[in-house]
Design an enzyme around this catalytic site. Structure first.
Site, PDB file in Angstrom:
ATOM      1  CG  ASP A  33       1.363  -3.608 -16.410  1.00 55.53           C
ATOM      2  OD1 ASP A  33       2.450  -3.321 -15.882  1.00 55.53           O
ATOM      3  OD2 ASP A  33       0.309  -3.765 -15.769  1.00 55.53           O
ATOM      4  CD  GLU A  34       2.986   1.756 -13.692  1.00 58.27           C
ATOM      5  OE1 GLU A  34       1.949   1.475 -13.070  1.00 58.27           O
ATOM      6  OE2 GLU A  34       4.089   1.871 -13.163  1.00 58.27           O
TER       7      GLU A  34
END
Length: 396
Positions: A93-94
């Site tokens: 998620d990053e």
DNA sequence: TCTGGGGTCCTAGGACCC
DNA sequence: TCTGGGGTCCTAGGACCC
């Protein structure tokens, strides 16, 4: 992404959007992600599930569904790559994006950030936050301050004014241990550390950490990204990992050696299988044992030749465990977690065969592993597995 | 009913070699 | 007659990240 796991898991369940939702936790687990309603009760990721339960007994708890999460993540990363090829993926998620080359075509970093945010929102129904700065750690700091659902810029000429008043532990790369250590010697804020000459800092905390801290407190850390980025999606992107492992916290603490051996078989089978699938072999087998008092030890052994053979990894791990437990003497300790890791990974090439030690007879296990891999590939992970794991497996 | 699972990188001592 | 200096590899522990 903001609360990625939780946001995706409840995306299509609007009735849950205002309810506290926790992903992960459960028996002896920790919280992977909590949506913002849950955070209002003090629930944070990394927190023991039991504590989350106490903070908010009526929170809805769910297990992560990677079949749902992984495709969303992949698609978002593709969106990032449509802006610039220089994308460093750090987790599901990053990611860091180097947009220096995209400005003429797409506009300022802020314009690019808003464009990405609206695409993510439109295509996936979740929000994300963007931090903009001239280095990795400052961008990371900015993105944390931007959350939820925002954009924040920390320009180089604003760095001292905006970052020096913060706690030193707020910096990306300064964890709890280093924070406590610095606080103990009176260095509390980023500015406090910045006031120390680098030479003195190096003498105080060691050469590497000293130099690293000095760079961080002046916003002068890494500016070059490593495109691709780690094994978030397995091999195939970026450089090969140097290790892969699997560990498992047992449902109850275990004293019985045979039960631990069986657990090691499950872990070794899984790790060696992953190595074979990735065309890797490792020369060092490492064992992790966490006892019931949470004391954690590692033991490792380097083999003469790299291996991807399940039973070789298992035999080595069992040997390491037995040596460790024998060394404990009469005071038996229960084990909470065991882990197996294959280190010093090397790429294998087609036709590679393992070097046989002088006088050793080929035991045929590599052939057996390959046959198992084919069956598992066609019929699923429970199709073929060691007999001793049948009826015990939470997984093969 | 405290405290997951996947990684990376650094340090430091000892063995060993030239 | 009293022990150098440089290098690599292995092992164990620890910090840090998501």
């Amino acid at each position: 992404m903001d609360a990625f796991y939780a946001s995706v898991m409840i995306r299509d369940r609007p009735e849950l959007h205002d309810a506290p939702v926790v992903v992960g936790g459960g028996h002896r687990g920790v919280v992977l992600s909590a949506n913002y309603p849950a955070r209002r009760f003090g629930i944070r990721s990394g927190m023991p599930g039991t504590q989350a339960q106490r903070l908010c007994p009526h929170a809805i708890t769910m297990a992560p569904d990677f079949g749902l999460l992984t495709p969303v993540s992949r698609s978002i990363m593709d969106t990032f790559r449509s802006v610039t090829p220089v994308v460093e993926v750090t987790s599901l998620d990053e990611a860091f994006l180097d947009v220096r080359g995209a400005r003429r075509l797409l506009g300022s970093p802020t314009v690019i950030a808003e464009r990405l945010r609206s695409r993510v929102r439109a295509e996936h129904g979740i929000t994300c936050s963007v931090g903009i700065a001239a280095s990795v750690s400052v961008a990371k700091l900015a993105s944390r301050q931007a959350k939820p659902d925002g954009v924040r810029v920390i320009a180089p000429d604003r760095f001292v004014a905006e970052v020096h008043p913060l706690d030193i532990g707020d910096l990306h790369g300064v964890g709890e241990a280093t924070r406590r250590r610095l606080h103990r010697i009176g260095l509390v804020t980023v500015g406090d550390v910045a006031a120390i000459p680098v030479e003195q800092l190096r003498r105080m905390v060691g050469n590497h950490l000293g130099s690293h801290l000095h760079a961080l407190v002046w916003g002068a850390d890494r500016t070059q990204l490593r495109p691709g980025g780690a094994g978030v999606f397995g091999f195939g992107e970026g450089e090969p990992e140097s290790s892969m492992g699997s560990q498992h916290t047992l449902a109850v603490d275990v004293g019985d050696r045979h039960v631990l051996h069986r657990e090691l078989l499950s872990l070794a089978t899984r790790v060696a299988g992953r190595a074979r699938a990735a065309h890797r072999r490792g020369r060092t087998v490492a064992l992790t044992v966490r006892f019931s008092d949470f004391v954690t030890v590692n033991r490792s052994r380097t083999l003469t030749e790299p291996t991807d053979v399940s039973l070789e990894v298992h035999a080595t791990a069992v040997d390491l465990l037995d040596q460790l437990l024998d060394g404990l003497g009469p005071r038996a300790r229960r084990v909470r977690l065991v882990g197996v890791r294959l280190e010093g990974l090397q790429r294998t090439h087609d036709g590679d065969t393992r070097q046989l030690a002088f006088g050793e007879r080929d035991p045929g296990w590599p052939d057996a592993d390959r046959a198992v891999d084919r069956a598992v590939g066609r019929f699923g992970s429970t199709a073929v597995r060691p007999a001793s794991l049948i009826g015990h497996g939470r997984r093969a």
